[in-house]
Design a protein around this motif. Structure first.
Motif: not given
Length: 68
Positions: A2, A4, A9-13, A21-23
């Motif tokens: 993955r 992330e 990649v940074h993932r904000d939920l 969700v923003e990547y």
């Protein structure tokens, strides 16, 4: 693997309905993006050579499959 988990990649939920969700790319992800772009440019510059090699390979493979 993955992206992330690999640190690309940074993932904000955001807890909302529906969930949001923003990547975004991390600095490491941006670095690999530069490399991927270089590979894309190389492939575009050599696409005719690649296609010619594929055609020659397929023709030879076809000959090898013909019964004797």
């Amino acid at each position: 693997m993955r992206a992330e988990r690999a640190g690309l990649v940074h993932r904000d939920l955001y807890p909302s309905v529906p969930p949001k969700v923003e990547y975004s790319l991390t600095p490491l992800g941006q670095d690999v993006g530069v490399l991927m772009d270089a590979i894309r440019v190389w492939a575009e510059d050599h696409i005719e050579d690649i296609r010619s090699a594929q055609i020659a390979y397929d023709a030879k493979a076809g000959e090898e499959l013909q019964p004797v």
